[in-house]
Design an enzyme around this catalytic site. Structure first.
Site, PDB file in Angstrom:
ATOM      1  N   ASP A   1      -5.036  -2.774  -8.830  1.00  0.00           N
ATOM      2  CA  ASP A   1      -4.962  -4.190  -9.166  1.00  0.00           C
ATOM      3  C   ASP A   1      -5.674  -4.504 -10.487  1.00  0.00           C
ATOM      4  OD1 ASP A   1      -7.413  -3.579  -8.000  1.00  0.00           O
ATOM      5  OD2 ASP A   1      -7.110  -4.866  -6.262  1.00  0.00           O
TER       6      ASP A   1
ATOM      7  N   ASP B   1       5.049   1.965   3.810  1.00  0.00           N
ATOM      8  CA  ASP B   1       4.676   3.317   3.394  1.00  0.00           C
ATOM      9  C   ASP B   1       4.273   4.194   4.575  1.00  0.00           C
ATOM     10  OD1 ASP B   1       5.166   3.864   0.760  1.00  0.00           O
ATOM     11  OD2 ASP B   1       3.069   4.020   0.173  1.00  0.00           O
TER      12      ASP B   1
END
Length: 752
Positions: free
Chosen positions: A331, A168
């Protein structure tokens, strides 16, 4: 039948405990009840692995806690007609009730922890295919090379595993941004990592835009891949060879299993461990969560995804639209959405990766601020206690995990409350010394005993309070921000692999000095009042002792923000493994003591060669696994004496992909090395030794930090050696890490 019989004593204890909660008792009767409850508690603690005894212990600790809550509610609150006392008194009361709620939730979570063992694989042909995702944003190439090499070394059929570096930091959006310097840096990174991945035989992918941070990056990885299972490793999380062997077989036994999570083990100390010099001797902070709490959550099918060191089922992820990105803790949010759809999770309490944690206090607080805000976002936006599809147990577990991050409010309430009485005589806690001893003191004894009973091997006395305190001063702003606007927080990558070339104060140390010296002034003033007031009240004595405990805590906290130098960029792992050192036609037996991505330490058990560390002496180290030789070149860097024996430090003169594969072999071929390091430091110490150790920290570290503040301590700077470059091409094109220069990779112009 046996289970029914063994549960009856616990049920009887529970019924007896409930009947005792609301009985009106005299002070003497309450003392007898408290001592009896403590006695039954301590008896129940004699068999910690027995579920019935565990429940009895929980029940009678609960009796003491609820009797305290009943007394605290009915007898100690100031009159509402005195708002100057009532309002701060009520806030303190709410903070205490919050702690009682969290105590009850922890009992629920830890009622019957599960220890899982991987099922045996019946057929290699039946193994599912694997995509390994390693998301990255701004990590150095050498860190990524070490993780990629370790991932490639995992035991699994080669035709069933693909490895993806999801970058990224080199997206199209980054490479085409308006700022030419930032665009150039992104282009340089993109070409560096693409060349590195090609040389290491793994896949490189950079998406177009940086939407939804890490969750968006992982979802783009799902789009371009197709394996049955997805393994996620953070950029600094290097897996051991057995990682897939210990996790994948669970998915073959349960078609509704979406997650197998494993612990995060760290090679380096966090700021508290580094600055108080406890690393290696005291259990690390994360071990309380990974060694105790996750196993307890697993009982309720509530163990959750922790962002890395986990295996997930693609079909399950696709059923909820991939990794969740509404909050900055993608998460836990992803796990919540999958649990709500009826999917299952498992937790394997075995260290299978080695990673890095923040080295500086600023980076540590930045990481915790993200966790705090993300968990509170889930609490506010996803409302796990009301989420459809969750079981009652899952609702309690998720709500408890999210509510935990309100601890800064209660911790600061406990720090500030005594000051209100000492300086302003506000009576926010109305009790005499006898009542405090019978109700509060016995409850506190029970609380500390339960903390030792549940977490003694993974958390020493007073250390939880210290971790909470040093975070609380900085996280208050994060809590206020997310409550005001739950959608405002943005994802920030935690800095890893940082170095400090001198001792000194953290840039955010001043609030900790202010708190310490305010508490010190309060301590002096309270003892002056006790000595000079004709009739000092019992409440003043209670508050003075309470403030003294806070002062001791704040003194140790100064040691945490007084940073010690950290020169090591590459964290070493003790391995103690036999090998050979060759130079020309000469060969020596060696013992590799430890290794890192920068070099190895070696002892010669027999004949020691004459090596001058100031020369360019070089050779080749060879180790063997399964009859296959793994070798890599080294050059001398240092010689030091250790217990009368010379220890030779060797560095890698250059680091090619083959070098990183050799590093992965010597560092991560044996899971037992990680397990042994954890087991050796998980030693229970009693409250007396723990308290004496904490007192020493407080006194010594407060003087050390004050010396830094006033300039009494000489803060010398030390420079460390640069690491060898990463060679990624047969023509010796190099990635020199943090040193910026131009290079050519694969015949194309690249910026390094």
């Amino acid at each position: 039948m046996h289970m029914m019989c063994t549960k009856w004593p616990a049920l009887l204890a529970g019924f007896l405990g409930v009947t005792l909660l609301w009985l009106p008792l005299s002070l003497q009767a309450q003392l007898v009840l408290s001592l009896a409850a403590l006695g039954v508690m301590f008896f129940g603690m004699t068999r910690p692995k027995n579920t019935v005894f565990r429940m009895i212990t929980f029940v009678f600790c609960g009796v003491l806690a609820m009797r305290y809550a009943f007394w605290r509610t009915t007898e100690t609150l100031p009159s509402i007609s005195e708002p100057q006392n009532f309002i701060p008194g009520l806030l303190l009361y709410i903070a205490e009730m919050y702690c009682l709620v969290m105590l009850a939730v922890s009992f629920f979570m830890l009622a019957d922890p599960i220890k899982r063992v991987a099922p045996k694989v019946r057929s290699l042909d039946a193994l599912p295919s694997i995509d390994v995702f390693i998301p990255t944003y701004n990590e150095d190439p050498e860190l990524l090379a070490a993780t990629l090499a370790a991932a490639k070394s995992m035991i699994y059929p080669r035709d069933k595993m693909s490895i993806w570096l999801l970058d990224d930091g080199g997206t199209e959006a980054k490479r085409s941004q308006k700022d030419p310097i930032l665009a150039l840096a992104a282009t340089r990174r993109h070409e560096q990592l693409k060349a590195l991945c090609k040389a290491m035989g793994v896949n490189y992918h950079a998406r177009k835009k940086n939407d939804h941070a890490k969750a968006g990056n992982l979802n783009d990885g799902l789009r371009i891949s197709k394996a049955d299972l997805v393994v996620v490793f953070d950029a600094d999380h290097a897996p051991v060879r057995e990682f897939l062997k210990e996790t994948v077989s669970f998915f073959m036994e349960d078609a509704k299993l979406f997650l197998v999570q494993t612990p995060h083990y760290f090679l380096n100390p966090d700021p508290l461990e580094k600055n108080l010099r406890t690393f290696g001797s005291m259990p690390s902070e994360n071990e309380m969560f990974y060694s105790v709490l996750q196993s307890g959550l697993d009982k309720w099918n509530a163990s959750f995804f922790c962002g890395s060191a986990a295996v997930l089922r693609r079909k399950a992820l696709e059923s909820v639209g991939g990794f969740s990105g509404q909050t900055i803790t993608e998460d836990c949010e992803t796990a919540l959405s999958l649990h709500a759809k009826g999917w299952h999770s498992h937790y394997v309490d075995k260290p299978l990766i080695a990673g890095l944690q923040p080295e500086t206090f600023v980076a540590f607080i930045g990481q915790r601020a993200r966790w705090c805000q993300g968990m509170l976002q889930i609490l506010i936006l996803n409302r796990p206690f009301l989420a459809k599809g969750l079981t009652v147990g899952q609702r309690i577990c998720y709500a408890g995990i999210n509510l935990f991050w309100l601890f800064p409010l209660s911790r600061l309430a406990f720090m500030v409350s005594p000051l209100l009485y000492i300086f302003f005589s506000l009576e926010i806690y109305q009790a005499n010394i006898q009542e405090f001893g019978v109700y509060a003191l016995t409850y506190l004894i029970a609380s500390f005993a339960m903390q030792s009973y549940l977490y003694g091997k993974v958390r020493w006395p007073w250390v939880s309070e210290l971790y909470e305190y040093v975070q609380s001063l900085m996280l208050i702003g994060s809590i206020v921000s997310v409550i005001r606007n739950p959608r405002k927080p943005t994802f920030n990558v935690t800095a890893k692999g940082q170095t400090l070339n001198s001792d000194g104060l953290s840039p955010i140390a001043i609030p900790y000095f202010i708190m310490f010296y305010v508490l010190l002034a309060a301590a002096a003033y309270s003892f002056w009042r006790l000595a000079t007031e004709p009739v000092a009240s019992d409440l003043l004595l209670i508050v003075a002792m309470w403030n003294l405990l806070n002062l001791i805590l704040a003194g140790a906290g100064l040691g945490v923000v007084a940073e010690r130098k950290e020169l090591r960029r590459n964290q070493r792992l003790p391995i103690r493994r036999h090998g050979l050192l060759r130079q020309g036609d000469r060969t020596w037996n060696i013992i590799l003591l430890d290794a890192s991505s920068g070099g190895v330490s070696v002892q010669f058990p027999e004949h020691e060669p004459d090596i001058d560390p100031d020369t360019d002496w070089s050779g080749v180290i060879e180790v063997r696994r399964g009859g296959r030789a793994v070798s890599f070149p080294v050059t001398i860097r240092s010689v030091r004496d250790f217990d009368g024996t010379n220890v030779f430090g060797f560095a890698y003169p250059e680091r090619m992909p083959e070098t990183f594969m050799a590093i992965a072999e010597i560092m991560y071929s044996d899971q037992g090395v990680l397990q042994d390091r954890i087991s050796r430091r998980q030693i229970r110490i009693d409250i007396i030794r723990g308290t004496l150790r904490f007192l020493r920290w407080s006194m010594v570290e407060s003087f050390r930090a004050t010396g830094y503040l006033l300039g009494f301590t000489r803060l010398d700077k030390t420079e460390s050696h640069a690491d060898a470059p990463i060679v990624v091409k047969e023509n010796n094109a190099q990635i020199p890490g943090k040193v910026q220069q131009m290079m050519t990779v694969n015949g194309e112009r690249s910026h390094a």
